[in-house]
Write a protein that holds these residues in place. Structure first.
Motif, PDB file in Angstrom:
ATOM      1  N   ASP A  99      47.645  25.788  38.730  1.00 25.59           N
ATOM      2  CA  ASP A  99      47.493  25.927  37.282  1.00 25.59           C
ATOM      3  C   ASP A  99      46.038  25.823  36.825  1.00 25.59           C
ATOM      4  OD1 ASP A  99      50.587  24.299  36.201  1.00 25.59           O
ATOM      5  OD2 ASP A  99      50.161  26.253  37.076  1.00 25.59           O
ATOM      6  N   LEU A 100      45.179  25.291  37.649  1.00 28.16           N
ATOM      7  CA  LEU A 100      43.792  25.087  37.253  1.00 28.16           C
ATOM      8  C   LEU A 100      42.888  26.229  37.699  1.00 28.16           C
ATOM      9  CD1 LEU A 100      43.352  21.268  37.953  1.00 28.16           C
ATOM     10  CD2 LEU A 100      44.076  22.424  35.844  1.00 28.16           C
ATOM     11  N   PHE A 101      43.461  27.215  38.355  1.00 29.15           N
ATOM     12  CA  PHE A 101      42.669  28.321  38.886  1.00 29.15           C
ATOM     13  C   PHE A 101      43.068  29.638  38.218  1.00 29.15           C
ATOM     14  CE2 PHE A 101      40.254  27.367  42.905  1.00 29.15           C
ATOM     15  CZ  PHE A 101      40.269  25.997  42.757  1.00 29.15           C
ATOM     16  N   PHE A 102      42.094  30.532  38.143  1.00 29.97           N
ATOM     17  CA  PHE A 102      42.367  31.918  37.799  1.00 29.97           C
ATOM     18  C   PHE A 102      42.823  32.619  39.092  1.00 29.97           C
ATOM     19  CE2 PHE A 102      40.544  32.035  33.567  1.00 29.97           C
ATOM     20  CZ  PHE A 102      39.656  30.980  33.589  1.00 29.97           C
ATOM     21  N   ILE A 103      43.866  33.412  38.971  1.00 26.49           N
ATOM     22  CA  ILE A 103      44.386  34.176  40.108  1.00 26.49           C
ATOM     23  C   ILE A 103      44.438  35.650  39.743  1.00 26.49           C
ATOM     24  CG2 ILE A 103      46.276  34.485  41.752  1.00 26.49           C
ATOM     25  CD1 ILE A 103      45.064  31.727  41.954  1.00 26.49           C
ATOM     26  N   ALA A 104      44.080  36.494  40.677  1.00 28.05           N
ATOM     27  CA  ALA A 104      44.111  37.931  40.409  1.00 28.05           C
ATOM     28  C   ALA A 104      44.620  38.692  41.624  1.00 28.05           C
ATOM     29  CB  ALA A 104      42.723  38.424  40.033  1.00 28.05           C
ATOM     30  N   TRP A 105      45.108  39.873  41.356  1.00 32.60           N
ATOM     31  CA  TRP A 105      45.482  40.835  42.383  1.00 32.60           C
ATOM     32  C   TRP A 105      44.491  41.992  42.333  1.00 32.60           C
ATOM     33  CZ3 TRP A 105      49.019  40.222  46.167  1.00 32.60           C
ATOM     34  CH2 TRP A 105      49.983  39.225  46.005  1.00 32.60           C
ATOM     35  N   PHE A 106      43.995  42.361  43.497  1.00 32.10           N
ATOM     36  CA  PHE A 106      43.126  43.514  43.651  1.00 32.10           C
ATOM     37  C   PHE A 106      43.766  44.467  44.657  1.00 32.10           C
ATOM     38  CE2 PHE A 106      39.262  42.205  41.441  1.00 32.10           C
ATOM     39  CZ  PHE A 106      39.484  40.856  41.288  1.00 32.10           C
ATOM     40  N   ARG A 107      43.277  45.686  44.674  1.00 33.32           N
ATOM     41  CA  ARG A 107      43.733  46.627  45.690  1.00 33.32           C
ATOM     42  C   ARG A 107      42.568  47.513  46.122  1.00 33.32           C
ATOM     43  NH1 ARG A 107      47.724  50.466  41.992  1.00 33.32           N
ATOM     44  NH2 ARG A 107      46.091  51.523  40.785  1.00 33.32           N
ATOM     45  N   GLN A 108      42.681  47.981  47.351  1.00 28.57           N
ATOM     46  CA  GLN A 108      41.645  48.856  47.880  1.00 28.57           C
ATOM     47  C   GLN A 108      42.287  49.938  48.726  1.00 28.57           C
ATOM     48  OE1 GLN A 108      38.432  46.879  49.965  1.00 28.57           O
ATOM     49  NE2 GLN A 108      37.046  48.576  49.516  1.00 28.57           N
ATOM     50  N   ALA A 109      42.087  51.175  48.295  1.00 32.22           N
ATOM     51  CA  ALA A 109      42.581  52.328  49.037  1.00 32.22           C
ATOM     52  C   ALA A 109      41.470  52.824  49.962  1.00 32.22           C
ATOM     53  CB  ALA A 109      43.012  53.415  48.074  1.00 32.22           C
ATOM     54  N   PRO A 110      41.818  53.547  51.023  1.00 37.51           N
ATOM     55  CA  PRO A 110      40.793  54.050  51.947  1.00 37.51           C
ATOM     56  C   PRO A 110      39.742  54.877  51.222  1.00 37.51           C
ATOM     57  CG  PRO A 110      42.958  54.323  52.903  1.00 37.51           C
ATOM     58  CD  PRO A 110      43.178  53.876  51.478  1.00 37.51           C
ATOM     59  N   GLY A 111      38.478  54.556  51.466  1.00 35.10           N
ATOM     60  CA  GLY A 111      37.388  55.306  50.868  1.00 35.10           C
ATOM     61  C   GLY A 111      37.110  54.997  49.415  1.00 35.10           C
ATOM     62  N   LYS A 112      37.813  53.994  48.866  1.00 36.19           N
ATOM     63  CA  LYS A 112      37.613  53.647  47.460  1.00 36.19           C
ATOM     64  C   LYS A 112      37.153  52.208  47.326  1.00 36.19           C
ATOM     65  CE  LYS A 112      40.834  56.958  45.437  1.00 36.19           C
ATOM     66  NZ  LYS A 112      41.949  57.146  44.459  1.00 36.19           N
ATOM     67  N   GLU A 113      36.572  51.901  46.184  1.00 33.09           N
ATOM     68  CA  GLU A 113      36.140  50.537  45.914  1.00 33.09           C
ATOM     69  C   GLU A 113      37.347  49.654  45.582  1.00 33.09           C
ATOM     70  OE1 GLU A 113      31.663  51.424  44.120  1.00 33.09           O
ATOM     71  OE2 GLU A 113      33.191  50.491  42.862  1.00 33.09           O
ATOM     72  N   ARG A 114      37.146  48.367  45.786  1.00 32.60           N
ATOM     73  CA  ARG A 114      38.187  47.412  45.436  1.00 32.60           C
ATOM     74  C   ARG A 114      38.375  47.420  43.919  1.00 32.60           C
ATOM     75  NH1 ARG A 114      38.575  41.938  48.787  1.00 32.60           N
ATOM     76  NH2 ARG A 114      38.508  43.603  50.358  1.00 32.60           N
ATOM     77  N   GLU A 115      39.632  47.460  43.492  1.00 35.81           N
ATOM     78  CA  GLU A 115      39.968  47.600  42.074  1.00 35.81           C
ATOM     79  C   GLU A 115      40.790  46.409  41.607  1.00 35.81           C
ATOM     80  OE1 GLU A 115      42.619  50.704  39.326  1.00 35.81           O
ATOM     81  OE2 GLU A 115      42.902  50.601  41.486  1.00 35.81           O
ATOM     82  N   GLY A 116      40.431  45.839  40.477  1.00 35.52           N
ATOM     83  CA  GLY A 116      41.232  44.775  39.894  1.00 35.52           C
ATOM     84  C   GLY A 116      42.498  45.341  39.296  1.00 35.52           C
ATOM     85  N   VAL A 117      43.634  44.754  39.645  1.00 35.79           N
ATOM     86  CA  VAL A 117      44.935  45.239  39.184  1.00 35.79           C
ATOM     87  C   VAL A 117      45.471  44.365  38.056  1.00 35.79           C
ATOM     88  CG1 VAL A 117      47.328  45.631  39.869  1.00 35.79           C
ATOM     89  CG2 VAL A 117      45.465  46.237  41.434  1.00 35.79           C
ATOM     90  N   SER A 118      45.459  43.051  38.275  1.00 36.84           N
ATOM     91  CA  SER A 118      46.005  42.134  37.283  1.00 36.84           C
ATOM     92  C   SER A 118      45.468  40.749  37.539  1.00 36.84           C
ATOM     93  CB  SER A 118      47.534  42.118  37.355  1.00 36.84           C
ATOM     94  OG  SER A 118      48.073  41.249  36.384  1.00 36.84           O
ATOM     95  N   SER A 119      45.357  39.960  36.492  1.00 34.71           N
ATOM     96  CA  SER A 119      44.918  38.574  36.636  1.00 34.71           C
ATOM     97  C   SER A 119      45.713  37.687  35.690  1.00 34.71           C
ATOM     98  CB  SER A 119      43.423  38.437  36.355  1.00 34.71           C
ATOM     99  OG  SER A 119      43.159  38.671  34.990  1.00 34.71           O
ATOM    100  N   ILE A 120      45.756  36.408  36.054  1.00 33.09           N
ATOM    101  CA  ILE A 120      46.439  35.432  35.207  1.00 33.09           C
ATOM    102  C   ILE A 120      45.532  34.234  35.061  1.00 33.09           C
ATOM    103  CG2 ILE A 120      47.693  34.401  37.155  1.00 33.09           C
ATOM    104  CD1 ILE A 120      50.091  34.101  35.171  1.00 33.09           C
ATOM    105  N   GLY A 121      45.388  33.774  33.810  1.00 28.42           N
ATOM    106  CA  GLY A 121      44.431  32.729  33.530  1.00 28.42           C
ATOM    107  C   GLY A 121      44.927  31.352  33.902  1.00 28.42           C
ATOM    108  N   SER A 122      43.979  30.444  34.101  1.00 27.22           N
ATOM    109  CA  SER A 122      44.334  29.056  34.341  1.00 27.22           C
ATOM    110  C   SER A 122      44.882  28.461  33.047  1.00 27.22           C
ATOM    111  CB  SER A 122      43.106  28.278  34.804  1.00 27.22           C
ATOM    112  OG  SER A 122      42.132  28.258  33.790  1.00 27.22           O
ATOM    113  N   ASN A 123      45.710  27.463  33.160  1.00 23.21           N
ATOM    114  CA  ASN A 123      46.319  26.760  32.023  1.00 23.21           C
ATOM    115  C   ASN A 123      47.146  27.657  31.101  1.00 23.21           C
ATOM    116  OD1 ASN A 123      45.347  24.203  32.750  1.00 23.21           O
ATOM    117  ND2 ASN A 123      43.360  24.670  31.847  1.00 23.21           N
ATOM    118  N   ASP A 124      46.493  28.613  30.360  1.00 22.31           N
ATOM    119  CA  ASP A 124      47.265  29.368  29.368  1.00 22.31           C
ATOM    120  C   ASP A 124      48.075  30.499  29.969  1.00 22.31           C
ATOM    121  OD1 ASP A 124      44.488  31.377  28.004  1.00 22.31           O
ATOM    122  OD2 ASP A 124      45.364  31.254  29.999  1.00 22.31           O
TER     123      ASP A 124
END
Length: 122
Positions: A30-55
């Motif tokens: 609960d005290l950390f920010f957590i996110a999901w990223f994805r990376q396809a071949p030949g592409k940069e890592r992309e942020g998909v979704s994140s969830i904030g700490s506490n709220d």
């Protein structure tokens, strides 16, 4: 120490669903920010979704809004990414990441898992 382990990836047909899990240890979820990223071949890592700490405030990339949902189960120390109506362009390695200071969809997180492969194909 901080550990993140992703699971739930696999092969799915277009229009199908998968739920990814990020099982965490070594910190209070609960005290950390957590996110999901994805990376396809030949592409940069992309942020998909994140969830904030506490709220628990959630952010989504435009490409997944309305199809993906991020959630957190603090009792299980796990963050989920429910992915519906999957498209071939969602094919990538999906990573979860954690940071105690900042969140959002930029790949600036301190801790990363090893990734899980998602393939969307008929």
């Amino acid at each position: 120490q901080v550990q993140l382990v992703e699971s739930g990836g696999g092969l799915v047909q277009p229009g199908g669903s998968l739920r990814l899990s990020c099982t965490t240890s070594g910190f209070t979820l609960d005290l950390f920010f957590i996110a999901w990223f994805r990376q396809a071949p030949g592409k940069e890592r992309e942020g998909v979704s994140s969830i904030g700490s506490n709220d628990g405030n959630a952010l989504y990339a435009d490409s997944v809004k309305g199809r993906f949902t991020i959630s957190r189960d603090s009792a299980k120390n796990t963050v989920y990414l429910q992915m519906n109506n999957l498209k071939p362009e969602d094919t990538a390695i999906y990573y979860c990441a954690a940071d105690s200071w900042t969140g959002g969809l930029a790949p600036t997180y301190d801790y990363w898992g090893q990734g899980t492969q998602v393939t969307v194909s008929s």
